[in-house]
Enzyme design. Structure first.
Site, PDB file in Angstrom:
ATOM      1  N   ARG A  46       0.844  -1.197   0.000  1.00  0.00           N
ATOM      2  CA  ARG A  46       0.000   0.000   0.000  1.00  0.00           C
ATOM      3  C   ARG A  46       0.883   1.252   0.000  1.00  0.00           C
ATOM      4  O   ARG A  46       0.578   2.246  -0.645  1.00  0.00           O
ATOM      5  CB  ARG A  46      -0.938   0.002   1.213  1.00  0.00           C
ATOM      6  CG  ARG A  46      -1.702   1.331   1.388  1.00  0.00           C
ATOM      7  CD  ARG A  46      -2.825   1.237   2.402  1.00  0.00           C
ATOM      8  NE  ARG A  46      -2.490   0.527   3.610  1.00  0.00           N
ATOM      9  CZ  ARG A  46      -1.778   1.036   4.617  1.00  0.00           C
ATOM     10  NH1 ARG A  46      -1.288   2.263   4.546  1.00  0.00           N
ATOM     11  NH2 ARG A  46      -1.541   0.310   5.696  1.00  0.00           N
ATOM     12  N   TYR A  98     -16.519  16.408 -16.606  1.00  0.00           N
ATOM     13  CA  TYR A  98     -16.980  15.019 -16.640  1.00  0.00           C
ATOM     14  C   TYR A  98     -18.041  14.781 -15.564  1.00  0.00           C
ATOM     15  O   TYR A  98     -17.911  15.259 -14.432  1.00  0.00           O
ATOM     16  CB  TYR A  98     -15.778  14.093 -16.444  1.00  0.00           C
ATOM     17  CG  TYR A  98     -16.119  12.658 -16.149  1.00  0.00           C
ATOM     18  CD1 TYR A  98     -16.929  11.923 -17.020  1.00  0.00           C
ATOM     19  CD2 TYR A  98     -15.646  12.032 -15.008  1.00  0.00           C
ATOM     20  CE1 TYR A  98     -17.259  10.609 -16.746  1.00  0.00           C
ATOM     21  CE2 TYR A  98     -15.966  10.709 -14.724  1.00  0.00           C
ATOM     22  CZ  TYR A  98     -16.775  10.003 -15.598  1.00  0.00           C
ATOM     23  OH  TYR A  98     -17.081   8.701 -15.307  1.00  0.00           O
ATOM     24  N   ASP A 170      -6.971  18.458 -15.435  1.00  0.00           N
ATOM     25  CA  ASP A 170      -7.313  17.119 -15.900  1.00  0.00           C
ATOM     26  C   ASP A 170      -6.876  17.038 -17.358  1.00  0.00           C
ATOM     27  O   ASP A 170      -7.464  17.669 -18.238  1.00  0.00           O
ATOM     28  CB  ASP A 170      -8.817  16.874 -15.761  1.00  0.00           C
ATOM     29  CG  ASP A 170      -9.202  15.431 -16.086  1.00  0.00           C
ATOM     30  OD1 ASP A 170      -8.555  14.833 -16.966  1.00  0.00           O
ATOM     31  OD2 ASP A 170     -10.147  14.911 -15.479  1.00  0.00           O
ATOM     32  N   LYS A 195      -8.277   5.608 -19.864  1.00  0.00           N
ATOM     33  CA  LYS A 195      -8.538   6.055 -21.218  1.00  0.00           C
ATOM     34  C   LYS A 195      -7.312   5.867 -22.124  1.00  0.00           C
ATOM     35  O   LYS A 195      -6.883   4.755 -22.352  1.00  0.00           O
ATOM     36  CB  LYS A 195      -9.006   7.509 -21.183  1.00  0.00           C
ATOM     37  CG  LYS A 195     -10.071   7.813 -20.123  1.00  0.00           C
ATOM     38  CD  LYS A 195     -11.305   6.948 -20.209  1.00  0.00           C
ATOM     39  CE  LYS A 195     -12.470   7.408 -19.359  1.00  0.00           C
ATOM     40  NZ  LYS A 195     -12.280   7.395 -17.919  1.00  0.00           N
TER      41      LYS A 195
END
Length: 377
Positions: A46, A98, A170, A195
């Protein structure tokens, strides 16, 4: 190194111990320590994993930043960035954003007293007017999703710096191959790596790059504390995707320009949103701050019924959520990616019921044009 070479040879490559050309997948949760409280660089996955670290190193190099971070999804990345702020802080956000980001900000983060204002960040005067004493950051998409509006990164960065604000960009649509916001003064860059960076519809991930050691330390603390990390298998898939990102984006960009011109001349299409068209309001700016226009195109066919007919007839455009894959995808934002935004708000922004969004792939351009032509006839 130039960008395409950096995508292949940047960051950590191979494995010194075995000579493997590809970074191994370290499918491991914990690591042997030589002494209690002392480790050899890794203690728990982690906190850090060699495969994830290799990915984080190369994305930081591609975005010309100080450090990179890999998360379990693009939304996990955005959420973690927003956790840099305190209750009562105010964030200015691109209005044409978005739908998932809109939902996070309006339905989740408000519970923690994080305030926001949605504005058209393509207009610098609107940003200036929206700044409050409690404002701590400006969050922009450029190009935006789904209307492909362009914001001047350098101008907003100068304003943010003058006001002591963080600029968050972004960069999902443009990718680090076409656009590097940190070069224009941005402090934090976010990618939904699901993406274009992944590029093959087979991984869900988010990436963040920061421009300072201070932000790197803060974000690593959040990433480790929250645990929204990317697994090693998915990290490896992203590194594989990055190696071909340059050539994929060139092919996608070439196809998209021809499709946008075709749609702009078609009598069944009312409006086309694509920054590569000279008629697009942000064309000159996009040409200045990016090396390509990307593969996202939105176009309005006048009504929901017309849009439904087009989607029912296409053969090579797959009806699906997401974008940025080698295969061409098609969607109706009002019903899919932006359905979480109230209809009144969508219409106010210009996200009409007849708006279709396509993510152009790498198929033969003749097949894509013929497919759209028959679907629009």
């Amino acid at each position: 190194m130039r960008q395409k070479t950096k995508m292949v040879h940047g960051g950590i490559t191979g494995d010194e111990k075995t000579g493997a050309v590809s970074v191994p997948i370290y499918q491991v949760s914990t690591y042997k320590q030589p002494e209690a409280g002392k480790h050899t660089g890794y203690e728990y996955s982690r906190t850090g994993n060699p495969t994830r670290h290799a990915l984080e190193t190369v994305i930081a190099e591609l975005e010309n930043g100080k450090a990179g971070f890999a998360f379990g999804s693009g939304m996990a990345a955005i959420t973690s960035v927003m956790m840099l702020f305190q209750p009562g802080d105010h964030i200015i956000i691109t209005d044409d954003v978005y739908g998932g980001s809109y939902r996070l900000i309006t339905k989740v983060l408000t519970k923690f007293n994080l305030n926001y204002t949605f504005i058209n960040t393509a207009e610098l005067a609107e940003i200036e007017a929206a700044i409050q004493p409690e404002t701590k950051a400006i969050f922009i998409e450029t190009p935006t999703n789904p209307l492909l509006k362009i914001t001047d990164i350098e101008a907003v960065a100068q304003l943010a710096n003058k006001q002591g604000l963080h600029l968050i960009v972004d960069n999902t649509f443009a990718t680090p191959y076409f656009q590097n916001p940190i070069d224009f003064g941005a402090n934090i860059v976010i990618h939904s790596a699901t993406k274009y960076i992944g590029g093959h519809s087979d991984v869900v991930a988010g990436l963040v790059v920061v421009d300072s050691e201070e932000l790197a330390e803060q974000l690593h603390f959040i990433q480790n504390s929250v645990g929204a990390v990317l697994g090693p298998q998915d990290a490896w898939l992203l590194m594989r995707g990055i190696k071909t990102l340059g050539i994929r984006m060139e092919a996608i960009d070439t196809n998209a320009r021809q499709i946008a011109e075709f749609l702009a001349d078609h009598n069944q299409v009312i409006t086309v949103y694509y920054p590569g068209l000279e008629t697009h309001q942000g064309h000159q700016l996009a040409n200045k701050q990016a090396n390509g226009f990307g593969g996202m195109i939105s176009f309005d066919v006048g009504s929901e019924a017309n849009a439904d007919r087009v989607l029912a007839k296409v053969k090579y455009f797959t009806l699906a959520e997401s974008l940025g894959a080698v295969e061409s995808l098609i969607s109706i934002p009002a019903k899919m990616t932006h359905a979480s935004i109230p209809r009144e708000r969508r219409l106010e922004l210009g996200i009409a019921d007849g708006l279709i969004r396509i993510s152009v792939g790498i198929e033969d351009i003749a097949d894509l044009l013929e497919d759209l032509n028959q679907a629009l006839s």
